[in-house]
Design a protein around this motif. Structure first.
Motif, PDB file in Angstrom:
ATOM      1  N   TYR A  32      33.223 -49.612  -0.912  1.00  0.00           N
ATOM      2  CA  TYR A  32      32.598 -49.648   0.414  1.00  0.00           C
ATOM      3  C   TYR A  32      33.178 -48.536   1.295  1.00  0.00           C
ATOM      4  CZ  TYR A  32      31.684 -51.222   5.180  1.00  0.00           C
ATOM      5  OH  TYR A  32      31.323 -51.268   6.501  1.00  0.00           O
ATOM      6  N   LEU A  33      34.519 -48.403   1.268  1.00  0.00           N
ATOM      7  CA  LEU A  33      35.137 -47.349   2.086  1.00  0.00           C
ATOM      8  C   LEU A  33      34.777 -45.959   1.562  1.00  0.00           C
ATOM      9  CD1 LEU A  33      38.688 -48.575   3.101  1.00  0.00           C
ATOM     10  CD2 LEU A  33      36.493 -48.981   4.164  1.00  0.00           C
ATOM     11  N   LYS A  34      34.404 -45.883   0.286  1.00  0.00           N
ATOM     12  CA  LYS A  34      33.999 -44.598  -0.272  1.00  0.00           C
ATOM     13  C   LYS A  34      32.494 -44.391  -0.143  1.00  0.00           C
ATOM     14  CE  LYS A  34      37.768 -44.443  -3.595  1.00  0.00           C
ATOM     15  NZ  LYS A  34      38.162 -44.837  -4.958  1.00  0.00           N
ATOM     16  N   GLY A  35      31.802 -45.350   0.471  1.00  0.00           N
ATOM     17  CA  GLY A  35      30.382 -45.180   0.747  1.00  0.00           C
ATOM     18  C   GLY A  35      29.462 -45.537  -0.403  1.00  0.00           C
ATOM     19  N   LYS A  36      30.003 -46.107  -1.479  1.00  0.00           N
ATOM     20  CA  LYS A  36      29.132 -46.410  -2.622  1.00  0.00           C
ATOM     21  C   LYS A  36      28.535 -47.810  -2.509  1.00  0.00           C
ATOM     22  CE  LYS A  36      30.503 -42.951  -5.660  1.00  0.00           C
ATOM     23  NZ  LYS A  36      31.939 -42.878  -5.905  1.00  0.00           N
ATOM     24  N   VAL A  37      29.254 -48.703  -1.825  1.00  0.00           N
ATOM     25  CA  VAL A  37      28.712 -50.042  -1.583  1.00  0.00           C
ATOM     26  C   VAL A  37      28.227 -50.061  -0.136  1.00  0.00           C
ATOM     27  CG1 VAL A  37      29.325 -52.458  -1.257  1.00  0.00           C
ATOM     28  CG2 VAL A  37      30.120 -51.249  -3.279  1.00  0.00           C
ATOM     29  N   THR A  38      26.996 -50.466   0.065  1.00  0.00           N
ATOM     30  CA  THR A  38      26.462 -50.524   1.429  1.00  0.00           C
ATOM     31  C   THR A  38      26.186 -51.983   1.779  1.00  0.00           C
ATOM     32  OG1 THR A  38      24.237 -50.328   0.573  1.00  0.00           O
ATOM     33  CG2 THR A  38      25.325 -48.280   1.173  1.00  0.00           C
ATOM     34  N   ARG A  39      25.876 -52.215   3.044  1.00  0.00           N
ATOM     35  CA  ARG A  39      25.555 -53.589   3.445  1.00  0.00           C
ATOM     36  C   ARG A  39      24.329 -54.102   2.705  1.00  0.00           C
ATOM     37  NH1 ARG A  39      28.768 -54.946   7.779  1.00  0.00           N
ATOM     38  NH2 ARG A  39      30.070 -53.120   8.057  1.00  0.00           N
ATOM     39  N   GLU A  40      23.377 -53.189   2.451  1.00  0.00           N
ATOM     40  CA  GLU A  40      22.160 -53.620   1.733  1.00  0.00           C
ATOM     41  C   GLU A  40      22.510 -54.057   0.308  1.00  0.00           C
ATOM     42  OE1 GLU A  40      21.837 -50.214   3.306  1.00  0.00           O
ATOM     43  OE2 GLU A  40      21.640 -51.609   4.973  1.00  0.00           O
ATOM     44  N   SER A  41      23.321 -53.223  -0.399  1.00  0.00           N
ATOM     45  CA  SER A  41      23.649 -53.582  -1.772  1.00  0.00           C
ATOM     46  C   SER A  41      24.552 -54.815  -1.801  1.00  0.00           C
ATOM     47  CB  SER A  41      24.292 -52.403  -2.504  1.00  0.00           C
ATOM     48  OG  SER A  41      25.628 -52.239  -2.116  1.00  0.00           O
ATOM     49  N   ALA A  42      25.428 -54.939  -0.783  1.00  0.00           N
ATOM     50  CA  ALA A  42      26.335 -56.086  -0.752  1.00  0.00           C
ATOM     51  C   ALA A  42      25.569 -57.389  -0.582  1.00  0.00           C
ATOM     52  CB  ALA A  42      27.355 -55.916   0.370  1.00  0.00           C
ATOM     53  N   ALA A  43      24.453 -57.315   0.146  1.00  0.00           N
ATOM     54  CA  ALA A  43      23.672 -58.531   0.366  1.00  0.00           C
ATOM     55  C   ALA A  43      23.128 -59.076  -0.961  1.00  0.00           C
ATOM     56  CB  ALA A  43      22.520 -58.246   1.323  1.00  0.00           C
ATOM     57  N   LEU A  44      22.875 -58.171  -1.912  1.00  0.00           N
ATOM     58  CA  LEU A  44      22.356 -58.592  -3.218  1.00  0.00           C
ATOM     59  C   LEU A  44      23.475 -58.885  -4.210  1.00  0.00           C
ATOM     60  CD1 LEU A  44      19.661 -55.807  -3.591  1.00  0.00           C
ATOM     61  CD2 LEU A  44      19.193 -58.219  -3.223  1.00  0.00           C
ATOM     62  N   ASP A  45      24.660 -58.373  -3.909  1.00  0.00           N
ATOM     63  CA  ASP A  45      25.747 -58.352  -4.877  1.00  0.00           C
ATOM     64  C   ASP A  45      26.499 -59.679  -4.884  1.00  0.00           C
ATOM     65  OD1 ASP A  45      27.876 -57.668  -6.470  1.00  0.00           O
ATOM     66  OD2 ASP A  45      27.969 -55.634  -5.664  1.00  0.00           O
ATOM     67  N   SER A  46      26.646 -60.269  -6.075  1.00  0.00           N
ATOM     68  CA  SER A  46      27.339 -61.557  -6.128  1.00  0.00           C
ATOM     69  C   SER A  46      28.853 -61.395  -6.078  1.00  0.00           C
ATOM     70  CB  SER A  46      26.951 -62.302  -7.407  1.00  0.00           C
ATOM     71  OG  SER A  46      27.380 -61.570  -8.529  1.00  0.00           O
ATOM     72  N   ARG A  47      29.332 -60.161  -6.204  1.00  0.00           N
ATOM     73  CA  ARG A  47      30.773 -59.945  -6.257  1.00  0.00           C
ATOM     74  C   ARG A  47      31.374 -59.606  -4.887  1.00  0.00           C
ATOM     75  NH1 ARG A  47      31.368 -62.089 -10.641  1.00  0.00           N
ATOM     76  NH2 ARG A  47      31.621 -61.061 -12.640  1.00  0.00           N
ATOM     77  N   VAL A  48      30.538 -59.444  -3.876  1.00  0.00           N
ATOM     78  CA  VAL A  48      31.079 -59.088  -2.563  1.00  0.00           C
ATOM     79  C   VAL A  48      30.173 -59.697  -1.500  1.00  0.00           C
ATOM     80  CG1 VAL A  48      29.831 -56.900  -2.373  1.00  0.00           C
ATOM     81  CG2 VAL A  48      32.001 -57.169  -1.189  1.00  0.00           C
ATOM     82  N   ASP A  49      30.775 -59.993  -0.331  1.00  0.00           N
ATOM     83  CA  ASP A  49      30.026 -60.598   0.751  1.00  0.00           C
ATOM     84  C   ASP A  49      30.068 -59.658   1.950  1.00  0.00           C
ATOM     85  OD1 ASP A  49      29.168 -63.734   1.320  1.00  0.00           O
ATOM     86  OD2 ASP A  49      29.565 -62.540   3.119  1.00  0.00           O
ATOM     87  N   VAL A  50      28.995 -59.678   2.743  1.00  0.00           N
ATOM     88  CA  VAL A  50      28.954 -58.800   3.911  1.00  0.00           C
ATOM     89  C   VAL A  50      30.112 -59.120   4.855  1.00  0.00           C
ATOM     90  CG1 VAL A  50      27.577 -58.072   5.879  1.00  0.00           C
ATOM     91  CG2 VAL A  50      26.470 -58.514   3.695  1.00  0.00           C
ATOM     92  N   ALA A  51      30.505 -60.395   4.912  1.00  0.00           N
ATOM     93  CA  ALA A  51      31.635 -60.767   5.774  1.00  0.00           C
ATOM     94  C   ALA A  51      32.896 -60.007   5.373  1.00  0.00           C
ATOM     95  CB  ALA A  51      31.886 -62.266   5.681  1.00  0.00           C
ATOM     96  N   GLN A  52      33.055 -59.764   4.073  1.00  0.00           N
ATOM     97  CA  GLN A  52      34.227 -59.026   3.599  1.00  0.00           C
ATOM     98  C   GLN A  52      34.173 -57.578   4.073  1.00  0.00           C
ATOM     99  OE1 GLN A  52      33.749 -59.974  -0.588  1.00  0.00           O
ATOM    100  NE2 GLN A  52      35.581 -61.249  -0.529  1.00  0.00           N
ATOM    101  N   LEU A  53      32.966 -57.021   4.115  1.00  0.00           N
ATOM    102  CA  LEU A  53      32.823 -55.640   4.583  1.00  0.00           C
ATOM    103  C   LEU A  53      33.171 -55.558   6.077  1.00  0.00           C
ATOM    104  CD1 LEU A  53      29.562 -54.492   2.757  1.00  0.00           C
ATOM    105  CD2 LEU A  53      31.911 -54.519   1.941  1.00  0.00           C
ATOM    106  N   ASN A  54      32.716 -56.561   6.831  1.00  0.00           N
ATOM    107  CA  ASN A  54      33.065 -56.594   8.255  1.00  0.00           C
ATOM    108  C   ASN A  54      34.572 -56.683   8.426  1.00  0.00           C
ATOM    109  OD1 ASN A  54      30.380 -56.496   8.970  1.00  0.00           O
ATOM    110  ND2 ASN A  54      30.172 -58.738   9.029  1.00  0.00           N
ATOM    111  N   ALA A  55      35.196 -57.551   7.625  1.00  0.00           N
ATOM    112  CA  ALA A  55      36.646 -57.705   7.704  1.00  0.00           C
ATOM    113  C   ALA A  55      37.334 -56.396   7.353  1.00  0.00           C
ATOM    114  CB  ALA A  55      37.105 -58.812   6.753  1.00  0.00           C
TER     115      ALA A  55
END
Lengths: 344, 455
Positions: free
Chosen positions: B172-195
Motif C-alpha cells: 500500500y505504501l508502495k502504491g501497489k495496493v489501492t483502496r479499490e483493490s483492498a475492498a476486494l482483497d480478503s487479506r487486507v481491510d480498508v481500515a488497516q490502510l487508514n490506520a
C-alpha cells in the motif's frame, strides 16, 4: 606461478572433499507444488522454534516427489514426500522393491479447487459440474450419437451463462489437481447429466470406456492445459477477460483483488463449506514419511508431529490462515504419528 | 554492388567515358550512394530495435524490482507478559524456549489494543486490535521469541520493537495496493490502510532501505515481506568458487596441451570438434548428467552447491578452453621462436613467455564463462537447488555440501508463489543478479583494455 599452484591446490581440495559424503542433519522434503507452500510455512516455523535445522523443501510435483521417495533408504534419499493425492499401489510396490517398506501416511487437511475469472470479466458466478462437462468434454452425445463437442460459447452450454467463447485454463496432466478436476467435475457432470447412462445403455459402451469418454478433455483450443503453476493460470486470465481458470482455494484467497470466484452447484467455496463437505470439489493433501529414517535423520519425527499439531494445522493455525482446510480428524493423525503407524 | 568492382578495362571503354563534370553525380554513383544510405538506415533500425528491447526490459524490471529494496517498518511497544512467556516464574531458559512462536501472537495483539483504540479515535474507522496485529509481519513472533530467549530478564517489562509490516501494508505504501483493490482483497481491510496512514503521519511507521532483502534467507508464503536473497547469494558464490577453482586450471591446462604440445592428428581434431560441440549443448543436458553422475552414482548430497558447482564447471569448461586457445593462438610465433632460440625448453617458452602474454584473454574468457554460469538456471532445477532453504550454509569446504539455492533459481522460486508481493521480490532478485553480471563483464572489459597487447 604461485597463483596457479594455489588454484590447483584448492581444486585438489574440492575433489578430495567431494569423495567423502557427509552426514545429513536436516530433514529433506520433496513433492507436490500444492503442498509446497504449507510445507515451507511449517519448515520455517519448525526452524524458528526448535534447535533442529530448518528442513529443506523441494517442489516438483506429487509423482516426482514420490518417485524420489521410493528410490531407497539412506541419507542420499529424501525423508518426506508431499502429495496432493494418495500414494498409488504401483508406487507402494516400487517403494518396496527398493527397500522402502514402512511408510507413514499423514493427511494434513483438505484443499478446495475453485473456478475463478477476472473481476471485471463476464458474469461467471455459478457453475454446475454438468455445465463443465458439456463445455469441456471432447465428445458429446447429440441425437443419440457421440460427436465432437459442438459447444463454442458458454451460452451454447446453458443459456443462463454469458454469451462468450469458451476459454478454460485447467491444470496440465502432470498436476494432481487435474485428476481431481476430471473426477469430481467432468465425470460427475457426465453422470449428473445422464450422458454416462446413455453411453453405457444406448451406445453399448463398457463402464470403463464410458468413463474414459466422459473424462477426455477437448483438444480444439477451447481448453488450455497449464503445466506451470497457478501464477501462470493467473497471467493467462489477466490477458483474456473471457478466460476462466482452475485454482487452488489458497491461491484464490491470496488474489481476491484480481479474481472473482464462481459457485459450484450453488455452494460458495470457502474453508467452511469444504470442511463440511458441502463444496464438492476438494481433495485431501498428504505427506509420506519414511519410517526407516526416524531416529537416523535428526528432527524427522518432531517435524512430522509439529506439522499436524493443533497450533500449526488446526483451524486457527498458520496453514489455515494461508488457505488449508483443517482436517476435523487431526487428533487421529497426531496419534498415528506418535505411534509411528505404517501403511499396510 | 558489382558496379564498384568493375574491371578497369570496361570502365575505360568508350561507352563508359564520363561525359559530365566529376561534380555532377552520374546514375551509377547515385545508385551506390543510395544503397549505402539504405544500409545505414537499416543498420540503425537494427541497433535501435536492440536498444529499445533492452530499455523496455530494464524499465520494466527496475520499476517492478526497485521497491523491493525498501520495506515498511512499524515501531511498537510490546509488553513481555510473564504469564505467557514464563508461567513458572523461574526464568528457566529451558522453559522459556518451550513457548512456541504461536503464543506470541496474542501477546502482540494485547499490546497493540491501546494503539488500535487510539487510531480508531483518530479516524481509522472499524479498526479492531486483531486487524492492527495482523498488520505486523509473521516474522515478528520469531524476532520477539529470539529476543526473549536472549534476554530473559526483560520478561515483565515493556520493550519497544521495530517489526516488518505485512506485505499488503507495505505494498500500500508502495502504491501497489489501492483502496479499490483492498475492498476486494480478503487479506487486507480498508481500515488497516487508514490506520497505516495515521501511523505514517505519527512517524511510527516508515518505509526505508532494507538490507535484509539482500542478506536474509528466504521466507515462507505467509510472509513475503521477510524474504531475502542471503542463502541464494551464498550458494551462487560457492558455486562460482568451485567453477573458478576447477574450470580455470583444467581448462587452461587442456588448452595449453592441445595448442602447444599435442600433435595435430585425427584424435586432436575429434577432440576439437567435440569441445566446440559441447559449448553449444543445452545446459539442461549438463543437469541430467550431474543428476546421474554426481548424485545417483557418487552419492553427493541433493541441493548442495558442490553438485551445482561441478555441473556448472562442466558447462563452463568448453567456453574457457575455446577462449584460452584463441588467446594462445594470438601470441605471435616469434615469441616462442625467440625463447626456444635462446635455449629455453618448450615448457619454459610456454609458461614464461606465451602464457603471461595470453593471460588477459584467458581471464576475459574465464570471467565471461563465470557470468554465463552465474545466470544459469536449467541444470540447477534437476539437482534439487530449486528448494526452500532457510539455513545459511557454513563456510567452505563443509558448507559446500550443505543445502543452498542460487540467485537465478531464487528468481524462479519467487515467481511461483501465490502472494503478489513476491513478484516485486523476483524483480528485485533479477536486479541483484544483473548488477553482478554487469560487474563481472566490466571487469572483463577493463582487464582486456589494460593488459591487451597488439602486435
Amino acid at each position: 606461478m604461485k597463483a596457479t599452484n594455489l588454484i590447483a591446490l584448492a581444486a585438489a581440495g574440492i575433489v578430495a572433499a567431494a569423495t567423502g559424503a557427509q552426514a545429513r542433519d536436516q530433514v529433506a522434503v520433496a513433492g507436490s507444488s500444492t503442498v509446497l507452500p504449507y510445507a515451507s510455512i511449517v519448515a520455517e516455523a519448525f526452524g524458528e522454534n526448535f534447535d533442529f535445522p530448518t528442513p529443506v523443501v523441494e517442489s516438483g510435483g506429487s509423482s516426482a516427489g514420490l518417485k524420489k521417495f521410493c528410490e531407497g533408504v539412506g541419507e542420499a534419499t529424501i525423508d518426506i514426500a508431499n502429495a496432493s493425492r494418495a500414494i498409488r499401489e504401483k508406487e507402494i510396490k516400487a517403494c518396496a522393491e527398493n527397500g522402502v517398506t514402512e511408510i507413514i501416511e499423514v493427511r494434513i487437511g483438505y484443499d478446495g479447487i475453485v473456478f475463478a475469472s477476472q473481476t471485471d470479466g463476464p458474469a461467471f458466478t455459478a457453475f454446475t459440474p454438468d455445465q463443465w462437462y458439456h463445455a469441456l468434454a471432447a465428445k458429446q452425445i447429440v441425437d443419440g450419437e457421440l460427436v465432437d463437442n459442438p459447444n463454442m460459447k458458454w451460452s451454447d452450454v446453458d443459456p443462463s451463462l454469458p454469451d462468450v467463447e469458451i476459454a478454460a485454463f485447467i491444470p496440465g496432466t502432470k498436476h494432481g489437481t487435474r485428476e481431481v478436476f476430471e473426477e469430481k467435475v467432468i465425470l460427475a457432470g457426465c453422470e449428473e447429466s445422464g450422458a454416462m447412462a446413455k453411453m453405457t445403455g444406448d451406445l453399448g459402451m463398457s463402464e470403463d470406456d464410458a468413463e474414459d469418454a466422459c473424462m477426455e478433455v477437448r483438444a480444439d483450443g477451447k481448453s488450455v492445459d497449464i503445466d506451470g503453476d497457478y501464477t501462470e493460470t493467473l497471467s493467462r486470465i489477466d490477458a483474456n477477460s473471457n478466460g476462466i481458470g482452475v485454482f487452488g482455494l489458497a491461491f484464490y484467497e491470496n488474489n481476491t483483488d484480481k479474481l472473482k470466484v464462481a459457485t459450484m452447484s450453488g455452494v460458495v467455496p470457502s474453508t467452511e463449506s469444504i470442511s463440511t463437505g458441502e463444496y464438492p470439489v476438494s481433495r485431501p493433501l498428504f505427506f509420506y514419511v519414511k519410517k526407516a529414517h526416524i531416529g537416523v535423520v535428526p528432527g524427522l519425527k518432531e517435524f512430522a508431529s509439529f506439522f499436524v499439531s493443533d497450533a500449526v494445522a488446526g483451524p486457527s493455525g498458520p496453514l489455515a490462515q494461508y488457505g488449508l482446510v483443517a482436517d476435523p480428524e487431526l487428533a487421529d493423525t497426531q496419534a498415528a504419528i506418535a505411534a509411528e503407524d505404517v501403511m499396510n | 554492388m558489382t558496379d564498384a568492382a568493375m574491371p578497369p578495362a570496361a570502365a575505360a571503354g568508350p561507352s563508359r567515358k564520363p561525359k559530365k563534370s566529376l561534380h555532377v553525380l552520374d546514375d551509377n554513383t547515385r545508385r551506390r550512394n543510395g544503397a549505402e544510405r539504405r544500409f545505414r538506415i537499416l543498420g540503425g533500425c537494427a541497433v535501435g530495435t536492440g536498444v529499445l528491447a533492452l530499455v523496455v526490459l530494464l524499465i520494466s524490471i527496475l520499476s517492478a524490482g526497485l521497491p523491493s529494496f525498501q520495506q515498511t517498518f512499524l515501531k511498537a511497544e510490546i509488553y513481555l507478559d510473564p504469564a505467557v512467556l514464563d508461567p513458572s516464574g523461574e526464568r528457566d531458559p529451558e522453559a522459556i524456549s518451550k513457548i512456541l512462536t504461536f503464543s506470541y501472537s496474542p501477546m502482540i495483539k494485547g499490546s497493540l489494543t491501546a494503539l488500535a483504540e487510539e487510531l480508531e479515535a483518530q479516524g481509522a474507522e472499524n479498526l479492531t486490535p486483531k486487524m492492527l496485529a495482523d498488520m505486523v509481519s509473521g516474522a515478528a513472533n520469531a524476532k520477539l521469541r529470539d529476543y526473549v530467549i536472549a534476554n530473559p530478564d526483560e520478561i515483565g517489562k515493556t520493550v519497544e520493537f521495530e517489526f516488518l509490516t505485512n506485505a499488503r501494508i507495505d505494498q500500500y505504501l508502495k502504491g501497489k495496493v489501492t483502496r479499490e483493490s483492498a475492498a476486494l482483497d480478503s487479506r487486507v481491510d480498508v481500515a488497516q490502510l487508514n490506520a497505516a496512514d495515521e501511523l505514517v503521519a505519527s512517524g511510527a511507521m516508515e518505509k526505508r532501505f532494507n538490507w535484509d532483502f539482500i542478506t536474509a534467507p528466504d521466507a515462507s508464503e505467509n510472509r513475503p515481506e521477510a524474504a531475502g536473497l542471503g542463502v541464494a547469494l551464498l550458494g551462487s558464490l560457492y558455486m562460482m568458487l568451485i567453477v573458478l577453482c576447477l574450470a580455470l586450471p583444467i581448462g587452461v591446462a587442456a588448452s595449453i596441451y592441445l595448442e602447444e604440445f599435442a600433435r595435430k592428428n585425427f584424435l586432436t581434431d575429434v577432440i576439437e570438434v567435440n569441445i566446440s560441440n559441447l559449448a553449444a549443448v543445452p545446459s539442461i543436458v549438463f543437469g541430467i548428467l550431474g543428476l546421474a553422475i554426481f548424485i545417483n552414482m557418487m552419492h553427493l548430497p541433493n541441493s548442495a552447491p558442490i553438485v551445482g558447482g561441478l555441473v556448472l564447471t562442466l558447462m563452463t569448461l568448453p567456453t574457457i578452453i575455446i577462449a584460452t586457445r584463441a588467446s594462445l593462438k594470438a601470441v605471435p610465433p616469434s615469441i616462442r621462436d625467440a625463447a626456444l632460440g635462446v635455449g629455453a625448453s618448450k615448457m619454459q617458452a610456454v609458461f614464461h613467455h606465451v602464457l603471461p602474454l595470453a593471460a588477459p584473454g584467458i581471464l576475459t574468457g574465464t570471467i565471461l564463462g563465470l557470468a554465463q554460469a552465474l545466470g544459469e538456471t536449467a541444470p540447477l532445477l534437476l539437482i534439487g537447488m530449486v528448494a526452500f532453504v532457510r539455513d545459511y550454509p557454513d563456510a567452505p569446504p563443509g558448507g559446500l555440501f550443505e543445502p543452498a539455492t542460487g540467485l537465478p533459481v531464487q528468481v524462479y522460486n519467487f515467481t511461483q508463489r501465490a502472494d503478489p508481493a513476491f513478484v516485486e521480490r523476483a524483480s528485485g532478485a533479477i536486479i541483484v543478479l544483473l548488477v553482478f553480471l554487469v560487474i563481472m563483464n566490466l571487469v572483463a572489459i577493463i582487464l582486456r583494455r589494460r593488459f591487451e597487447r597488439r602486435w
